[in-house]
Design a protein around this motif. Structure first.
Motif, mmCIF file in Angstrom:
data_model
loop_
_atom_site.group_PDB
_atom_site.id
_atom_site.type_symbol
_atom_site.label_atom_id
_atom_site.label_comp_id
_atom_site.label_asym_id
_atom_site.label_seq_id
_atom_site.Cartn_x
_atom_site.Cartn_y
_atom_site.Cartn_z
ATOM 1 N N TYR A 258 0.815 -1.191 0.000
ATOM 2 C CA TYR A 258 0.000 0.000 0.000
ATOM 3 C C TYR A 258 0.864 1.262 0.000
ATOM 4 O O TYR A 258 1.262 1.791 1.046
ATOM 5 C CB TYR A 258 -1.006 0.083 1.146
ATOM 6 N N CYS A 259 1.126 1.729 -1.188
ATOM 7 C CA CYS A 259 1.719 3.053 -1.405
ATOM 8 C C CYS A 259 3.031 3.239 -0.656
ATOM 9 O O CYS A 259 3.331 4.337 -0.173
ATOM 10 C CB CYS A 259 0.726 4.136 -1.024
ATOM 11 N N SER A 260 3.823 2.170 -0.538
ATOM 12 C CA SER A 260 5.073 2.213 0.206
ATOM 13 C C SER A 260 6.197 1.617 -0.622
ATOM 14 O O SER A 260 5.961 0.864 -1.561
ATOM 15 C CB SER A 260 4.954 1.422 1.521
ATOM 16 N N GLN A 261 7.415 1.957 -0.268
ATOM 17 C CA GLN A 261 8.587 1.260 -0.772
ATOM 18 C C GLN A 261 9.568 1.103 0.374
ATOM 19 O O GLN A 261 9.939 2.075 1.023
ATOM 20 C CB GLN A 261 9.256 1.997 -1.932
ATOM 21 N N SER A 262 9.967 -0.140 0.621
ATOM 22 C CA SER A 262 10.926 -0.435 1.674
ATOM 23 C C SER A 262 12.282 -0.747 1.074
ATOM 24 O O SER A 262 12.385 -1.146 -0.090
ATOM 25 C CB SER A 262 10.452 -1.626 2.513
ATOM 26 N N VAL A 263 13.329 -0.552 1.869
ATOM 27 C CA VAL A 263 14.685 -0.944 1.491
ATOM 28 C C VAL A 263 15.169 -1.902 2.560
ATOM 29 O O VAL A 263 15.462 -1.502 3.691
ATOM 30 C CB VAL A 263 15.620 0.275 1.385
ATOM 31 N N MET A 264 15.228 -3.189 2.212
ATOM 32 C CA MET A 264 15.596 -4.207 3.183
ATOM 33 C C MET A 264 16.098 -5.440 2.452
ATOM 34 O O MET A 264 15.903 -5.587 1.247
ATOM 35 C CB MET A 264 14.404 -4.552 4.075
ATOM 36 N N PRO A 265 16.767 -6.337 3.164
ATOM 37 C CA PRO A 265 17.262 -7.551 2.514
ATOM 38 C C PRO A 265 16.138 -8.388 1.926
ATOM 39 O O PRO A 265 15.021 -8.421 2.440
ATOM 40 C CB PRO A 265 17.970 -8.298 3.649
ATOM 41 N N VAL A 266 16.445 -9.072 0.834
ATOM 42 C CA VAL A 266 15.531 -10.030 0.233
ATOM 43 C C VAL A 266 15.602 -11.331 1.038
ATOM 44 O O VAL A 266 16.695 -11.792 1.377
ATOM 45 C CB VAL A 266 15.906 -10.280 -1.234
ATOM 46 N N HIS A 267 14.444 -11.901 1.336
ATOM 47 C CA HIS A 267 14.371 -13.075 2.215
ATOM 48 C C HIS A 267 13.945 -14.307 1.437
ATOM 49 O O HIS A 267 13.014 -14.257 0.622
ATOM 50 C CB HIS A 267 13.374 -12.806 3.344
ATOM 51 N N PHE A 268 14.614 -15.430 1.689
ATOM 52 C CA PHE A 268 14.232 -16.739 1.160
ATOM 53 C C PHE A 268 14.135 -17.733 2.309
ATOM 54 O O PHE A 268 15.069 -17.838 3.117
ATOM 55 C CB PHE A 268 15.283 -17.286 0.190
ATOM 56 N N GLY A 269 13.055 -18.487 2.363
ATOM 57 C CA GLY A 269 13.052 -19.702 3.146
ATOM 58 C C GLY A 269 13.642 -20.834 2.318
ATOM 59 O O GLY A 269 13.700 -20.756 1.083
ATOM 60 N N LEU A 270 14.104 -21.874 2.971
ATOM 61 C CA LEU A 270 14.769 -22.984 2.278
ATOM 62 C C LEU A 270 14.018 -24.291 2.510
ATOM 63 O O LEU A 270 13.630 -24.592 3.640
ATOM 64 C CB LEU A 270 16.202 -23.141 2.771
ATOM 65 N N PRO A 271 13.839 -25.086 1.456
ATOM 66 C CA PRO A 271 13.209 -26.399 1.634
ATOM 67 C C PRO A 271 14.057 -27.299 2.522
ATOM 68 O O PRO A 271 15.275 -27.111 2.654
ATOM 69 C CB PRO A 271 13.131 -26.950 0.203
ATOM 70 N N GLU A 272 13.412 -28.276 3.113
ATOM 71 C CA GLU A 272 14.139 -29.270 3.907
ATOM 72 C C GLU A 272 15.212 -29.937 3.051
ATOM 73 O O GLU A 272 15.005 -30.240 1.873
ATOM 74 C CB GLU A 272 13.180 -30.336 4.425
ATOM 75 N N GLY A 273 16.376 -30.146 3.645
ATOM 76 C CA GLY A 273 17.471 -30.817 2.957
ATOM 77 C C GLY A 273 18.395 -29.899 2.196
ATOM 78 O O GLY A 273 19.426 -30.344 1.679
#
Length: 507
Positions: A455-470
């Motif tokens: 909603y009408c915003s822009q953030s500057v932050m790290p990109v996040h990934f979750g990782l599958p098991e294994g």
């Protein structure tokens, strides 16, 4: 009966349907074992109990290594919550010069002068009779100074999405401003000064724009623009042809992404991009007044709407959405915010992504204190899982922050990627980050460096990934735009649980 009364009358039926498992999308797998979404706890801070919040934007404004939060308000001064660690936040807006009291609809962080200090653009509504403001960060957030009049960007209007993006790939961020009641504007950054190129580039769309996201839709090495429009106006896709024709081309109709025919009370609101099916390219969710859309990226840069008939494609009267892998299972989930005027707590929806299909697993705690407008996923405590900030502008509502309480094992099943240009600056909004399993493994997914949303915003932050098991070791690939096309930079052999930095190849 008015539209809003009709919506209120049928909302219970829609929400009852939303609580059921969705039919699987054609390109997704059958849902697997259920996992509870009740892993969130509201952060106890009386500041978050106040009403009127609209845009919310995260950034490390003071360069101390953690994420801080700006909230724009209706009916009270704006706030800048400095992150003091351990879930403690202090409002320093008045101290640093950001406590504007006018109805604030837009907040966008970006380093327009590339000095290493994040600046903030603020947009208002026309009824307050003041122009928008560009606050230059004087150095590690000690003070902000409004320089919008000096640079000619103090525009007056019903401002909606603003984005800091490098549309011409010259190394600095340009300023795009969408309006609800006048043509949109694009200001080219010429060494810290701005030139209005809206008309010359054909991007001055006169339709009633509410939401915007920038990404390389046709994968030709420059940033394109998707805009959502209200009051029955069709949505727009502006393909970047600056290098060849000096203009943008509206190709929404031929791409099947204009939203189709709709009446005055319907329209697009909040777009959000992510690789929901983990095939390596970016897809697009659109929060709507009307059934929400999910555009899947197919062959030859074609997009197909695949949400219709599923739980994710219902009419929730949605205003905004944000993608984030809250359970660190390797699949991007989406939080969708709903709004009805004069109703404080319209149910929102957390749709958990189960291998490309979606189930509604909205936690009860969030239904008690939801949103109407702003939504952002952000790892404010740096523990490896995504927390959730919401904004509700109703006079009886609040703007809660929810801490994610995944157990330590799941927290470490993630990778956070800080994306910088060759000079170590935040100028690469709209770039893509891909994750691969190390030792020749396949693609695990793609994320977009924030170019506008929530909603009408822009953030500057790290990109996040979750990782599958294994998956314990990954390779990170950054794709950036340049005058010669798409440029990739690799960082191989990254262990799970890390925050890493990747800088653009200077080619």
């Amino acid at each position: 009966m008015t539209l809003r009364r009709i919506q209120a009358a049928v909302y219970a039926t829609l929400f009852s349907f939303a609580a059921c498992d969705s039919p699987p999308l054609e390109q997704g797998s059958e849902p697997g074992p259920e996992q509870p979404a009740d892993v969130f706890r509201a952060v106890a801070n009386p500041l978050f109990d106040d009403s009127g919040a609209q845009p919310n934007a995260w950034a490390d404004f003071d360069n101390d290594g953690d994420l801080d939060l700006f909230i724009g308000f209706r009916g009270r001064p704006n706030r800048l919550y400095r992150n003091d660690g351990g879930g403690d936040f202090t409002d320093v807006a008045a101290e640093v010069g950001l406590a504007d009291a006018e109805d604030t609809r837009v907040a966008a962080w970006g380093d327009f002068d590339a000095d290493g200090h994040l600046d903030l653009y603020i947009g208002f509504t026309v009824r307050d009779g003041i122009g928008n403001r560009l606050y230059r960060n004087q150095g590690n957030g000690a003070k902000f100074e409004d320089i919008a009049p000096d640079l000619g960007v103090d525009l007056l209007g019903n401002t909606r999405q603003t984005s800091w993006v490098d549309v011409d790939s010259d190394g600095d961020v340009d300023l795009f401003i969408a309006f609800r009641e006048q043509p949109n504007r694009l200001f080219r950054n010429d060494g810290g000064r701005f030139s209005d190129v809206s008309e010359a580039t054909g991007i001055n769309d006169p339709r009633r724009t509410v939401g915007v996201v920038w990404l390389d839709l046709d994968e030709d090495g420059d940033l394109d623009l998707f805009v959502t429009n209200q009051n029955g106006d069709a949505d727009g896709v502006f393909l970047n042809r600056l290098a060849t024709d000096g203009r943008f081309e509206d190709a929404a109709s031929e791409m099947g992404m204009d939203g189709g025919a709709r009446s005055e009370e319907y329209g697009g609101v909040g777009p959000a991009a992510a690789d929901y099916d983990n095939d390596g390219d970016l897809d697009l969710f659109v929060a709507m007044y009307g059934p929400d859309f999910l555009y899947a990226h197919g062959d030859n840069h074609r997009y197909e709407e695949v949400g219709r008939g599923t739980v994710i494609g219902q009419d929730y009267h949605s205003t905004s959405a944000a993608w984030g892998d809250f359970d660190n299972d390797g699949w991007a989930d989406v939080f969708v915010v709903s709004y009805l005027r004069d109703i404080a707590e319209v149910p929102d929806h957390l749709f958990r992504n189960v291998h490309g299909s979606f189930v509604d697993q909205t936690p009860a705690v969030i239904l008690e204190r939801g949103a109407s407008h702003g939504v952002q996923w952000a790892d404010f405590d740096g523990d490896g899982d995504l927390d959730l900030s919401l904004a509700n502008n109703n006079a009886l509502a609040r703007h809660p922050l929810y801490e994610n309480l995944l157990d330590e094992r799941l927290q470490k099943r993630s990778i956070r990627v800080r994306v910088l240009d060759a000079n170590g600056r935040h100028t690469l909004a709209g770039s893509e980050v891909r994750l691969y399993a190390s030792n020749g493994g396949g693609v695990l997914g793609t994320r977009l460096v924030d170019s506008g949303g929530g909603y009408c915003s822009q953030s500057v932050m790290p990109v996040h990934f979750g990782l599958p098991e294994g998956i314990d070791m990954v390779d990170v690939e950054l794709t950036t735009m340049s005058t010669t096309g798409r440029v990739t930079t690799r960082l191989d052999g990254v262990a799970a649980g890390r925050l890493v930095e990747i800088r653009q190849d200077p080619r």
